[in-house]
Design an enzyme around this catalytic site. Structure first.
Site, PDB file in Angstrom:
ATOM      1  CG  HIS A  61      -1.894   1.156   1.253  1.00  0.00           C
ATOM      2  ND1 HIS A  61      -3.031   1.189   2.002  1.00  0.00           N
ATOM      3  CD2 HIS A  61      -1.851   2.367   0.649  1.00  0.00           C
ATOM      4  CE1 HIS A  61      -3.669   2.342   1.844  1.00  0.00           C
ATOM      5  NE2 HIS A  61      -2.956   3.078   1.034  1.00  0.00           N
ATOM      6  CD  GLU A 143      -0.056   5.296  -0.854  1.00  0.00           C
ATOM      7  OE1 GLU A 143       0.736   5.278   0.090  1.00  0.00           O
ATOM      8  OE2 GLU A 143      -1.283   5.471  -0.689  1.00  0.00           O
ATOM      9  CG  HIS A 147       2.296   8.421   2.426  1.00  0.00           C
ATOM     10  ND1 HIS A 147       1.908   8.731   3.709  1.00  0.00           N
ATOM     11  CD2 HIS A 147       1.191   7.923   1.811  1.00  0.00           C
ATOM     12  CE1 HIS A 147       0.617   8.422   3.875  1.00  0.00           C
ATOM     13  NE2 HIS A 147       0.160   7.936   2.731  1.00  0.00           N
TER      14      HIS A 147
HETATM   15  P1  AMP Z   1      -3.361   6.720   2.147  1.00  0.00           P
HETATM   16  O1  AMP Z   1      -4.027   8.065   1.818  1.00  0.00           O
HETATM   17  O2  AMP Z   1      -1.966   6.591   1.661  1.00  0.00           O
HETATM   18  O3  AMP Z   1      -3.555   6.375   3.594  1.00  0.00           O
HETATM   19  O4  AMP Z   1      -4.185   5.641   1.335  1.00  0.00           O
HETATM   20  C1  AMP Z   1      -5.569   5.568   1.484  1.00  0.00           C
HETATM   21  C2  AMP Z   1      -6.178   5.661   0.122  1.00  0.00           C
HETATM   22  O5  AMP Z   1      -5.649   4.648  -0.699  1.00  0.00           O
HETATM   23  C3  AMP Z   1      -7.679   5.484   0.151  1.00  0.00           C
HETATM   24  O6  AMP Z   1      -8.243   6.423  -0.749  1.00  0.00           O
HETATM   25  C4  AMP Z   1      -7.869   4.076  -0.366  1.00  0.00           C
HETATM   26  O7  AMP Z   1      -9.097   3.916  -1.014  1.00  0.00           O
HETATM   27  C5  AMP Z   1      -6.711   3.955  -1.318  1.00  0.00           C
HETATM   28  N1  AMP Z   1      -6.280   2.568  -1.478  1.00  0.00           N
HETATM   29  C6  AMP Z   1      -6.017   1.701  -0.524  1.00  0.00           C
HETATM   30  N2  AMP Z   1      -5.650   0.520  -1.042  1.00  0.00           N
HETATM   31  C7  AMP Z   1      -5.688   0.662  -2.384  1.00  0.00           C
HETATM   32  C8  AMP Z   1      -5.422  -0.190  -3.455  1.00  0.00           C
HETATM   33  N3  AMP Z   1      -5.015  -1.449  -3.287  1.00  0.00           N
HETATM   34  N4  AMP Z   1      -5.562   0.321  -4.706  1.00  0.00           N
HETATM   35  C9  AMP Z   1      -5.938   1.595  -4.901  1.00  0.00           C
HETATM   36  N5  AMP Z   1      -6.224   2.463  -3.925  1.00  0.00           N
HETATM   37  C10 AMP Z   1      -6.089   1.997  -2.664  1.00  0.00           C
END
Ligand code: AMP
Length: 254
Positions: A61, A143, A147
């Site tokens: 992730h 990402e 991050h």
């Molecule tokens: P983050 O903002 O880095 O904490 O990631 C959360 C976001 O990533 C949310 O919008 C999730 O819907 C999305 N997300 C989580 N897992 C996946 C995945 N496998 N593929 C695409 N989007 C994802």
């Protein structure tokens, strides 16, 4: 005059360095891997990337810089990244990680061209945004922006570090299977057993996060491995995490 100019020339990089230090001010990384079965079987569902159905293995992730101790959040841009916590009996907005450290630093596919096929297999999108079935690079770019720009690493270094971490333990699904924890429609596994199996195999205690399937049952969703600032060394996770898990959780097939 000449001396003054030399002094300014020598000091400038220091001043510039100090200004840029904010971006990589953090204490450790969370290396977050996700069980695709638990992403897909919620009410929201999932879509496979344009490269097809991923392997039944944990997918990356993200690699997230994090603070060892949350700090009071300021108003303004900080507010979005902050969470409400009870501190000394009072609700306070706290910021526990840095994010979006440089919005002008967009992910360039060319910078990671040699990693793209390995990333596609190990960091697949499961999002149904934009009709679904899209390229995983949109997930990587998100990402990176949220991050990666706070990691102190360059684009190539950031994605290479994540792939190195993923390669190192040979796959969390295999580690869990060796401990008798295999995807199942009916079985419920002790959370302590899952944490213990990963800690034994990797030498470091992870944090675990759960979500709920379409029937409201708790299931293992994400494993947070903690990594030192070098981006390589696994460490015991320093912060407890509520993670919304119960004592026994499911691990649905994928
Ligand atoms: P983050 O903002 O880095 O904490 O990631 C959360 C976001 O990533 C949310 O919008 C999730 O819907 C999305 N997300 C989580 N897992 C996946 C995945 N496998 N593929 C695409 N989007 C994802």
């Amino acid at each position: 005059m000449k001396l003054a100019m030399i002094a300014v020339a020598l000091l400038l990089p220091l001043v510039a360095g100090a200004a840029a230090a904010d971006a990589d001010e953090f204490d450790f990384f969370y290396f977050v891997q996700q069980w695709p079965g638990s992403f897909c079987d919620t009410q929201r569902g999932c879509c496979f990337p344009d490269t097809g159905k991923p392997e039944p293995e944990f997918g990356i992730h993200g690699l997230w810089p994090n603070y060892a101790k949350c700090r009071p959040a300021n108003d303004g841009p900080d507010a979005a990244a902050s969470i409400d916590m009870v501190v000394g009996g009072h609700h306070r907005r706290q910021k526990c990680w840095p994010e979006y450290c440089d919005d002008s630093n967009q992910l360039l596919p060319f910078a990671i061209r040699d990693l793209i096929s390995e990333l596609a297999g190990n960091w697949p999108t499961l999002s149904c945004k934009n009709g679904g079935g899209g390229p995983s690079i949109e997930f990587w770019a998100y990402e990176w922006k949220k991050h990666g720009t706070c990691s102190g690493l360059g684009q190539h270094g950031y994605f290479a570090a994540a792939l190195d971490l993923k390669r190192r333990d040979g796959g969390l699904a295999g580690i869990l299977a060796a401990a008798g924890i295999v995807p199942s429609e009916d079985e419920r596994y002790l959370l302590s057993g899952i944490r213990g199996a990963i800690a034994n195999a990797t030498g470091a205690i992870p944090n675990l996060e759960c979500n709920r399937d379409a029937f409201g049952e708790t299931q293992l969703y994400q494993v947070y491995q903690c990594v030192a600032r070098d981006g390589k060394t696994l460490i015991d996770c320093p912060l407890p995490m509520s993670g919304r898990c119960s004592d026994r959780v499911k691990m649905p097939p994928f």
